[in-house]
Design a protein around this motif. Sequence first.
Motif, short mmCIF file in Angstrom:
data_model
loop_
_atom_site.label_atom_id
_atom_site.label_comp_id
_atom_site.label_asym_id
_atom_site.label_seq_id
_atom_site.Cartn_x
_atom_site.Cartn_y
_atom_site.Cartn_z
N THR A 146 22.93 59.74 -2.16
CA THR A 146 22.57 59.09 -0.90
C THR A 146 21.57 57.97 -1.16
N LEU A 147 21.66 56.95 -0.33
CA LEU A 147 20.70 55.86 -0.31
C LEU A 147 20.23 55.70 1.12
N THR A 148 18.94 55.79 1.35
CA THR A 148 18.42 55.61 2.70
C THR A 148 18.12 54.13 2.94
N SER A 149 17.99 53.79 4.21
CA SER A 149 17.70 52.40 4.57
C SER A 149 16.33 51.97 4.06
N GLU A 150 15.51 52.94 3.64
CA GLU A 150 14.19 52.60 3.12
C GLU A 150 14.26 52.03 1.71
N VAL A 151 15.32 52.36 0.98
CA VAL A 151 15.42 51.90 -0.42
C VAL A 151 16.52 50.87 -0.63
N TRP A 152 17.35 50.64 0.38
CA TRP A 152 18.35 49.59 0.24
C TRP A 152 18.76 49.08 1.62
N ASP A 153 19.19 47.85 1.66
CA ASP A 153 19.61 47.22 2.90
C ASP A 153 21.01 46.68 2.68
N CYS A 154 21.98 47.24 3.40
CA CYS A 154 23.38 46.86 3.19
C CYS A 154 23.72 45.59 3.97
N PRO A 155 23.95 44.48 3.29
CA PRO A 155 24.28 43.23 4.00
C PRO A 155 25.71 43.20 4.51
N LEU A 156 26.53 44.19 4.12
CA LEU A 156 27.94 44.18 4.48
C LEU A 156 28.24 44.85 5.82
N THR A 157 27.26 45.56 6.38
CA THR A 157 27.55 46.35 7.57
C THR A 157 28.13 45.54 8.73
N PRO A 158 27.53 44.42 9.13
CA PRO A 158 28.13 43.66 10.24
C PRO A 158 29.55 43.17 9.93
N PHE A 159 29.75 42.71 8.71
CA PHE A 159 31.07 42.21 8.32
C PHE A 159 32.10 43.34 8.33
N LEU A 160 31.72 44.52 7.83
CA LEU A 160 32.62 45.66 7.82
C LEU A 160 32.97 46.09 9.24
N MET A 161 31.97 46.12 10.12
CA MET A 161 32.22 46.51 11.50
C MET A 161 33.22 45.56 12.17
N GLU A 162 33.13 44.29 11.84
CA GLU A 162 34.05 43.31 12.42
C GLU A 162 35.44 43.41 11.82
N GLU A 163 35.52 43.56 10.51
CA GLU A 163 36.81 43.52 9.83
C GLU A 163 37.61 44.80 9.96
N ILE A 164 36.92 45.94 10.11
CA ILE A 164 37.66 47.21 10.08
C ILE A 164 38.57 47.37 11.29
N GLY A 165 38.26 46.66 12.37
CA GLY A 165 39.10 46.74 13.57
C GLY A 165 40.14 45.66 13.67
N ARG A 166 40.18 44.75 12.71
CA ARG A 166 41.18 43.67 12.76
C ARG A 166 42.55 44.19 12.33
N ASP A 167 43.59 43.57 12.87
CA ASP A 167 44.96 43.90 12.50
C ASP A 167 45.70 42.60 12.24
N GLU A 168 45.43 42.00 11.08
CA GLU A 168 45.98 40.71 10.73
C GLU A 168 46.70 40.79 9.38
N PRO A 169 47.55 39.82 9.07
CA PRO A 169 48.22 39.83 7.77
C PRO A 169 47.22 39.86 6.62
N GLY A 170 47.48 40.72 5.65
CA GLY A 170 46.60 40.82 4.50
C GLY A 170 45.32 41.59 4.74
N GLN A 171 45.17 42.18 5.92
CA GLN A 171 43.92 42.86 6.25
C GLN A 171 43.64 44.04 5.32
#
Length: 315
Positions: A146-171
């Motif tokens: 496990t990694l807590t938010s105190e020891v790392w900051d994930c810059p991908l979270t907003p991008f993942l939240m946006e992309e995971i719900g897309r339904d496009e070619p090559g998604q």
Amino acid sequence: MDALAGLLEGPRARGAFMIRACFEPPWSVRIEDRAPLTVMLMVRGEAWVLPDAAEPVLLRPGDLAIARGPDPYTCADDPGTPPQALILPGAECSYPDGRSLNGSMDLGVRSWGHRLDGSAVLLIGTYLWQGEVSGRLLDALPPLLTLTSEVWDCPLTPFLMEEIGRDEPGQEVVLDRLLDLLVIAALRAWFSRPEAEAPAWYRALADPVVGRVLRLVQDDPAHPWTVASLAVKAGVSRAALARRFTELVGEPPMTYLTGWRLALAADALRDTDDTLEAIARRVGYGSAFALSSAFKRVYGVSPQEHRGRAAEVRA
């Protein structure tokens, strides 16, 4: 290539199972999919990860957990909540009594659970097949890290939240690469932590003698290395190198070299169309027959079978 880069080359998702899980308490999901690696990133709310043979871990927003298979575990709002759903191999879902869920918890594209605005939201990515993650990487990981938010900051979270719900070619390819990047970023952060239980060979890289030998072997596996030639490069006697290497790495130099060569061959069989002869030469075997014999002895299948299974995963 530095040692950590070599280790982190392992994750290569192909059609990985990725969902946004959205829950309202009480909730509990039992995972028995035997997947080699699963990543859980907490976006909102809290969740408990409950391994069968280890202490439970509480995830808060920004925290990440990586579960190494095939051992089962449970995710829940509370350790006492009984499972309401069961995740089986192949991303099949059922009730605990075996009845199929029949899509009753589907919330749209790659979303699953009770409601999209649920108080607990996790992004989950699962490597479904052993060939997608190198054995060397899996061997280096604990059953649950496990990694807590105190020891790392994930810059991908907003991008993942946006992309995971897309339904496009090559998604699917986009999400596979994002999952790989998330795992690499997380493991790089984890390996830098003092509590990380890095593999013996990784720790041994700090040794002035064994570290030099490891780098020689990793950088040029096709060279006809012997203990004697490696000892000369390291500036010690053959006996001293064999003793020190075995003590720090946990296996003799030639055993480690064989494992490294075969790991490289396994990756090449999976990721390229090169002939077995060409791969054999590249990783230090004199012929395809020699590589095939060693490969089957260690992996339990022939190189052709290994390549065929990888092709089935890609299909």
